[in-house]
Write a protein that holds these residues in place. Structure first.
Motif, PDB file in Angstrom:
ATOM      1  N   GLN A 123      45.950  40.150  33.124  1.00 40.54           N
ATOM      2  CA  GLN A 123      45.473  38.814  33.469  1.00 40.54           C
ATOM      3  C   GLN A 123      45.167  37.989  32.220  1.00 40.54           C
ATOM      4  N   GLU A 144      44.698  46.088  34.205  1.00 38.79           N
ATOM      5  CA  GLU A 144      44.750  44.858  35.000  1.00 38.79           C
ATOM      6  C   GLU A 144      44.064  43.711  34.269  1.00 38.79           C
ATOM      7  N   GLN A 145      42.928  43.993  33.641  1.00 38.32           N
ATOM      8  CA  GLN A 145      42.240  42.952  32.865  1.00 38.32           C
ATOM      9  C   GLN A 145      43.140  42.403  31.766  1.00 38.32           C
TER      10      GLN A 145
END
Length: 344
Positions: free
Chosen positions: A194, A190-191
């Motif tokens: 983004q 997820e990091q």
């Protein structure tokens, strides 16, 4: 009479869907012995998941899986120049390349480029990336592949390692539209998503997907024979004497199934080292615990496993199982071949 893997099928599939929800774009992995379930079964399950891509270990596995899986097949083992040519459905097979020479040799093919991460197993170096970029016109480039280490005793960040390769490849002129990653958690994925909104990150997952819910899988072995022995009675190929009154149990599951075979382990803690030393000491006097259980007890091997059965010793104080009953056992699924997989 069999060594059986029982599946709580609905629960098992619910776990698969939960992993898929946690890792959008997940690529299932089916390789080797199919994590004990068989690659044909995993190909069918991957079809149900609808991921569109199935990762396999080798080109031989891709040739086999092509008959069972209708989507794209990602071959994880890098292509080597001069390897055997196999009848692959090339339009839907994606080959991994780990060198500039391999990239040049696969002109016209679909490829992912493996980078040399801190695994240091195989891959192109950062210095190779500009040369790679210059060769991409000759192939259908599907993205980067990054195989990360599972443990990081130095405290380094897996996210930062992936970011390094994305940045370095982009600076070299490689279009980093997709990155296939192994051994990175959902938070890390997820990091990255983004941080790089123009790049799709796809997790390649096998063990956690198929074996992550231990309660959904149960291994059991059929009891084939039960023989009462007295202390000193000799038995088996090596004619060892019985250590006490008891029973010799003959159960399904031997070396052909992977029973009694163990892969080397990386031991870190002092406690684990002490246990290993203790096991080695017992083995020198022909005492080895088996993976089989009965009546709440882990049973001893009576002698090393035979090809398709194991001989176990049960003390005389415990009521033995009957012929046809099943013993529970704990095995490493990636090294075990079951006679059957039973859905229930």
């Amino acid at each position: 009479m069999t060594l059986s893997l029982y599946l709580e099928t609905d629960r098992w599939r619910a776990h698969q869907r939960s992993v898929l929800a946690e890792f959008p774009g997940l690529v299932p992995v089916a390789k080797g012995n199919g994590y004990g379930l068989g690659n044909h079964r995993l190909a069918e399950e991957a079809t149900l998941l609808g991921t569109g891509v199935l990762a396999v270990g080798t080109a031989y596995e891709a040739a086999d899986a092509a008959e069972w899986y209708g989507g794209e097949l990602l071959v994880l083992t890098p292509y080597r120049v001069g390897e055997e040519v196999l009848p692959l459905p090339h339009a839907r097979v994606i080959r991994t390349v780990a060198s500039v020479d391999a990239l040049r040799a696969l002109h016209g093919a679909r490829v992912v480029m493996e980078c040399m991460t801190t695994m240091r197993r195989h891959g192109v170096s950062a210095d190779d990336l500009r040369t790679v970029a210059a060769e991409l016109e000759g192939v259908s480039f599907e993205g980067l592949a990054l195989h990360l280490p599972m443990d990081r005793p130095d405290g380094s960040s897996p996210v930062e390692e992936v970011a390094y390769w994305v940045d370095t490849a982009g600076a070299a002129g490689i279009p980093v539209h997709t990155v296939f990653v192994s051994h990175l958690g959902a938070a890390g994925m997820e990091q990255l998503a983004q941080r790089y909104p123009g790049t799709v990150f796809r997790a390649r997952i096998g063990t956690r997907l198929w074996l992550g819910d231990h309660g959904a899988l149960e291994v059991r072995a059929t009891v084939l024979d039960v023989t009462r022995v007295k202390k000193g009675d000799r038995y088996g190929y090596r004619q060892h004497p019985a250590p006490s009154d008891g029973h010799i149990l003959v159960v399904a599951g031997g070396t052909a199934h992977g029973i009694g075979l163990e892969a080397p382990k990386y031991v870190q803690s002092m406690g684990a080292r002490a246990k290993g030393i203790a096991r080695a000491g017992l083995a020198t006097v022909n005492k080895t615990k088996s993976p089989f259980h009965w009546a709440g007890k882990q049973l001893w091997f009576a002698e090393p496993p035979h090809m398709q059965v194991s001989l176990l010793f049960l003390d005389g104080e415990t009521e033995p199982p009957g012929i046809g009953e099943e013993l529970g056992l704990q095995v490493r699924h990636t090294t075990t071949h079951f006679d059957r997989v039973v859905d229930r």
